[in-house]
Write a protein that holds these residues in place. Structure first.
Motif, PDB file in Angstrom:
ATOM      1  N   THR A   1       0.847  -1.192   0.000  1.00  0.00           N
ATOM      2  CA  THR A   1       0.000   0.000   0.000  1.00  0.00           C
ATOM      3  C   THR A   1       0.882   1.243   0.000  1.00  0.00           C
ATOM      4  O   THR A   1       2.090   1.169   0.245  1.00  0.00           O
ATOM      5  CB  THR A   1      -0.918   0.055   1.230  1.00  0.00           C
ATOM      6  OG1 THR A   1      -0.140   0.416   2.392  1.00  0.00           O
ATOM      7  CG2 THR A   1      -1.602  -1.293   1.474  1.00  0.00           C
ATOM      8  N   ALA A   2       0.273   2.372  -0.253  1.00  0.00           N
ATOM      9  CA  ALA A   2       0.990   3.653  -0.211  1.00  0.00           C
ATOM     10  C   ALA A   2       0.768   4.369   1.111  1.00  0.00           C
ATOM     11  O   ALA A   2       0.981   5.577   1.193  1.00  0.00           O
ATOM     12  CB  ALA A   2       0.540   4.531  -1.382  1.00  0.00           C
ATOM     13  N   LEU A   3       0.349   3.645   2.135  1.00  0.00           N
ATOM     14  CA  LEU A   3       0.034   4.278   3.408  1.00  0.00           C
ATOM     15  C   LEU A   3       1.204   5.086   3.980  1.00  0.00           C
ATOM     16  O   LEU A   3       0.984   6.203   4.474  1.00  0.00           O
ATOM     17  CB  LEU A   3      -0.436   3.232   4.417  1.00  0.00           C
ATOM     18  CG  LEU A   3      -0.943   3.779   5.749  1.00  0.00           C
ATOM     19  CD1 LEU A   3      -2.144   4.696   5.548  1.00  0.00           C
ATOM     20  CD2 LEU A   3      -1.312   2.629   6.689  1.00  0.00           C
ATOM     21  N   PRO A   4       2.456   4.595   3.930  1.00  0.00           N
ATOM     22  CA  PRO A   4       3.556   5.404   4.474  1.00  0.00           C
ATOM     23  C   PRO A   4       3.766   6.729   3.737  1.00  0.00           C
ATOM     24  O   PRO A   4       4.422   7.619   4.279  1.00  0.00           O
ATOM     25  CB  PRO A   4       4.774   4.479   4.304  1.00  0.00           C
ATOM     26  CG  PRO A   4       4.201   3.094   4.313  1.00  0.00           C
ATOM     27  CD  PRO A   4       2.903   3.233   3.581  1.00  0.00           C
ATOM     28  N   LYS A   5       3.219   6.855   2.565  1.00  0.00           N
ATOM     29  CA  LYS A   5       3.311   8.135   1.842  1.00  0.00           C
ATOM     30  C   LYS A   5       2.433   9.183   2.493  1.00  0.00           C
ATOM     31  O   LYS A   5       2.739  10.382   2.459  1.00  0.00           O
ATOM     32  CB  LYS A   5       2.909   7.947   0.381  1.00  0.00           C
ATOM     33  CG  LYS A   5       2.904   9.235  -0.436  1.00  0.00           C
ATOM     34  CD  LYS A   5       2.491   8.982  -1.873  1.00  0.00           C
ATOM     35  CE  LYS A   5       2.458  10.286  -2.667  1.00  0.00           C
ATOM     36  NZ  LYS A   5       2.044  10.064  -4.083  1.00  0.00           N
ATOM     37  N   TYR A   6       1.331   8.750   3.105  1.00  0.00           N
ATOM     38  CA  TYR A   6       0.342   9.685   3.638  1.00  0.00           C
ATOM     39  C   TYR A   6       0.280   9.706   5.158  1.00  0.00           C
ATOM     40  O   TYR A   6      -0.329  10.619   5.719  1.00  0.00           O
ATOM     41  CB  TYR A   6      -1.042   9.335   3.079  1.00  0.00           C
ATOM     42  CG  TYR A   6      -1.099   9.371   1.576  1.00  0.00           C
ATOM     43  CD1 TYR A   6      -1.139  10.587   0.901  1.00  0.00           C
ATOM     44  CD2 TYR A   6      -1.078   8.205   0.828  1.00  0.00           C
ATOM     45  CE1 TYR A   6      -1.176  10.636  -0.484  1.00  0.00           C
ATOM     46  CE2 TYR A   6      -1.117   8.243  -0.562  1.00  0.00           C
ATOM     47  CZ  TYR A   6      -1.164   9.459  -1.209  1.00  0.00           C
ATOM     48  OH  TYR A   6      -1.187   9.502  -2.587  1.00  0.00           O
ATOM     49  N   ALA A   7       0.867   8.728   5.829  1.00  0.00           N
ATOM     50  CA  ALA A   7       0.771   8.658   7.295  1.00  0.00           C
ATOM     51  C   ALA A   7       2.132   8.367   7.894  1.00  0.00           C
ATOM     52  O   ALA A   7       2.904   7.551   7.370  1.00  0.00           O
ATOM     53  CB  ALA A   7      -0.220   7.569   7.707  1.00  0.00           C
ATOM     54  N   VAL A   8       2.429   9.035   9.001  1.00  0.00           N
ATOM     55  CA  VAL A   8       3.671   8.809   9.729  1.00  0.00           C
ATOM     56  C   VAL A   8       3.356   8.851  11.228  1.00  0.00           C
ATOM     57  O   VAL A   8       2.245   9.168  11.638  1.00  0.00           O
ATOM     58  CB  VAL A   8       4.739   9.883   9.394  1.00  0.00           C
ATOM     59  CG1 VAL A   8       5.168   9.791   7.940  1.00  0.00           C
ATOM     60  CG2 VAL A   8       4.226  11.282   9.726  1.00  0.00           C
ATOM     61  N   GLY A   9       4.362   8.530  12.023  1.00  0.00           N
ATOM     62  CA  GLY A   9       4.222   8.685  13.461  1.00  0.00           C
ATOM     63  C   GLY A   9       3.054   7.922  14.051  1.00  0.00           C
ATOM     64  O   GLY A   9       2.836   6.751  13.747  1.00  0.00           O
ATOM     65  N   GLU A  10       2.313   8.593  14.901  1.00  0.00           N
ATOM     66  CA  GLU A  10       1.209   7.956  15.609  1.00  0.00           C
ATOM     67  C   GLU A  10       0.149   7.429  14.655  1.00  0.00           C
ATOM     68  O   GLU A  10      -0.438   6.364  14.887  1.00  0.00           O
ATOM     69  CB  GLU A  10       0.589   8.947  16.595  1.00  0.00           C
ATOM     70  CG  GLU A  10      -0.533   8.354  17.429  1.00  0.00           C
ATOM     71  CD  GLU A  10      -1.150   9.364  18.381  1.00  0.00           C
ATOM     72  OE1 GLU A  10      -2.308   9.173  18.759  1.00  0.00           O
ATOM     73  OE2 GLU A  10      -0.454  10.339  18.729  1.00  0.00           O
ATOM     74  N   ALA A  11      -0.120   8.159  13.582  1.00  0.00           N
ATOM     75  CA  ALA A  11      -1.149   7.730  12.640  1.00  0.00           C
ATOM     76  C   ALA A  11      -0.785   6.385  12.010  1.00  0.00           C
ATOM     77  O   ALA A  11      -1.639   5.495  11.881  1.00  0.00           O
ATOM     78  CB  ALA A  11      -1.346   8.786  11.548  1.00  0.00           C
ATOM     79  N   LEU A  12       0.461   6.231  11.611  1.00  0.00           N
ATOM     80  CA  LEU A  12       0.897   4.972  11.016  1.00  0.00           C
ATOM     81  C   LEU A  12       0.990   3.875  12.065  1.00  0.00           C
ATOM     82  O   LEU A  12       0.582   2.729  11.820  1.00  0.00           O
ATOM     83  CB  LEU A  12       2.253   5.169  10.336  1.00  0.00           C
ATOM     84  CG  LEU A  12       2.817   3.977   9.575  1.00  0.00           C
ATOM     85  CD1 LEU A  12       1.869   3.522   8.477  1.00  0.00           C
ATOM     86  CD2 LEU A  12       4.188   4.317   8.994  1.00  0.00           C
ATOM     87  N   ALA A  13       1.484   4.211  13.240  1.00  0.00           N
ATOM     88  CA  ALA A  13       1.606   3.221  14.315  1.00  0.00           C
ATOM     89  C   ALA A  13       0.243   2.689  14.737  1.00  0.00           C
ATOM     90  O   ALA A  13       0.099   1.513  15.091  1.00  0.00           O
ATOM     91  CB  ALA A  13       2.329   3.828  15.513  1.00  0.00           C
ATOM     92  N   ARG A  14      -0.762   3.553  14.715  1.00  0.00           N
ATOM     93  CA  ARG A  14      -2.113   3.138  15.103  1.00  0.00           C
ATOM     94  C   ARG A  14      -2.630   2.051  14.163  1.00  0.00           C
ATOM     95  O   ARG A  14      -3.224   1.055  14.591  1.00  0.00           O
ATOM     96  CB  ARG A  14      -3.041   4.347  15.088  1.00  0.00           C
ATOM     97  CG  ARG A  14      -4.439   4.085  15.630  1.00  0.00           C
ATOM     98  CD  ARG A  14      -5.279   5.358  15.586  1.00  0.00           C
ATOM     99  NE  ARG A  14      -4.799   6.348  16.526  1.00  0.00           N
ATOM    100  CZ  ARG A  14      -5.192   6.407  17.794  1.00  0.00           C
ATOM    101  NH1 ARG A  14      -6.052   5.527  18.272  1.00  0.00           N
ATOM    102  NH2 ARG A  14      -4.737   7.350  18.598  1.00  0.00           N
ATOM    103  N   VAL A  15      -2.398   2.222  12.877  1.00  0.00           N
ATOM    104  CA  VAL A  15      -2.832   1.220  11.903  1.00  0.00           C
ATOM    105  C   VAL A  15      -2.070  -0.087  12.108  1.00  0.00           C
ATOM    106  O   VAL A  15      -2.662  -1.173  12.128  1.00  0.00           O
ATOM    107  CB  VAL A  15      -2.624   1.728  10.468  1.00  0.00           C
ATOM    108  CG1 VAL A  15      -2.983   0.643   9.453  1.00  0.00           C
ATOM    109  CG2 VAL A  15      -3.466   2.973  10.214  1.00  0.00           C
ATOM    110  N   GLU A  16      -0.759   0.017  12.265  1.00  0.00           N
ATOM    111  CA  GLU A  16       0.035  -1.193  12.467  1.00  0.00           C
ATOM    112  C   GLU A  16      -0.387  -1.932  13.733  1.00  0.00           C
ATOM    113  O   GLU A  16      -0.421  -3.166  13.771  1.00  0.00           O
ATOM    114  CB  GLU A  16       1.519  -0.823  12.531  1.00  0.00           C
ATOM    115  CG  GLU A  16       2.070  -0.327  11.196  1.00  0.00           C
ATOM    116  CD  GLU A  16       3.503   0.156  11.299  1.00  0.00           C
ATOM    117  OE1 GLU A  16       3.858   0.739  12.353  1.00  0.00           O
ATOM    118  OE2 GLU A  16       4.260  -0.037  10.333  1.00  0.00           O
ATOM    119  N   GLY A  17      -0.728  -1.178  14.784  1.00  0.00           N
ATOM    120  CA  GLY A  17      -1.196  -1.803  16.010  1.00  0.00           C
ATOM    121  C   GLY A  17      -2.517  -2.528  15.818  1.00  0.00           C
ATOM    122  O   GLY A  17      -2.709  -3.638  16.323  1.00  0.00           O
TER     123      GLY A  17
END
Length: 206
Positions: free
Chosen positions: A95-111
């Motif tokens: 996915t291109a998620l790391p292009k649009y989300a970093v930090g807490e926003a990305l960590a929340r999805v991974e969690g």
């Protein structure tokens, strides 16, 4: 790059019940034939989003702000669209998620994805978003913004992976709640830093 690495090193936050956003397993999707509000899994675009046109003339300060607001909202739309793709496969890979989300926003999805794998629950459907920009600071060294979204997750159905049966909804669960969002513009790209659900603050879309 250093800023992005600092944000991505933040520890993932595991809060399963804050959102019914989980991975959508392909086998379960086929068996249950559940769908959301969009055929491609992307969230519906609210009427408050800016039109997909850019002025051909030299933009005035007002025009420039409108263009940046459109770019910000477009990044937020892609942030959700890429999340849905990740939940379908159970991973952000591909996915291109790391292009649009970093930090807490990305960590929340991974969690959430890890929790999904641990408890054997998947989800079908997609959210509806009704978002507006509440702050836009273009004069800072790193432009920043805040958004408020009324997120409708009623079309996201939690399913047991093994049976595709829907998981019972807890009593008092709110399907429409406010989400507070922060973002920064890194280079030419707006990135979502955090998207914090306020599950006790019910809201109305539209």
């Amino acid at each position: 790059m250093a800023r992005e690495q600092r944000h991505q090193r933040r520890r993932p936050i595991h809060t399963w019940h804050r959102v019914r956003v989980l991975a959508l397993a392909g086998s379960c999707l086929t068996a249950c034939s559940l769908s959301g509000n969009s055929t491609d899994g992307s969230p519906s675009q609210p009427s408050t989003w800016a039109p997909n046109t850019v002025p051909s003339h030299s933009p005035s300060p007002t025009d420039a702000k409108a263009v940046e607001e459109k770019a910000l909202l477009d990044a937020y739309r892609h942030y959700w669209a890429e999340q849905v793709k990740a939940y379908r496969t159970g991973t952000i890979r591909g996915t291109a998620l790391p292009k649009y989300a970093v930090g807490e926003a990305l960590a929340r999805v991974e969690g959430d994805l890890q929790t999904m794998r641990d408890i054997g629950v998947v989800a079908a459907g997609a959210p509806r978003s009704d978002v507006r920009v509440t702050r836009l600071n273009l004069q800072a060294r790193v432009p920043s913004a805040a958004l408020t979204d009324c997120l409708d997750i009623s079309a996201w159905k939690r399913l047991y992976r093994s049976t595709c049966r829907e998981v019972p909804t807890p009593t008092g669960h709110i399907d429409h709640y406010r989400t507070d969002v922060t973002a920064e513009k890194w280079g030419k790209q707006w990135k979502i830093l955090s998207a914090t659900p306020q599950q006790q603050q019910e809201c109305a879309t539209g």
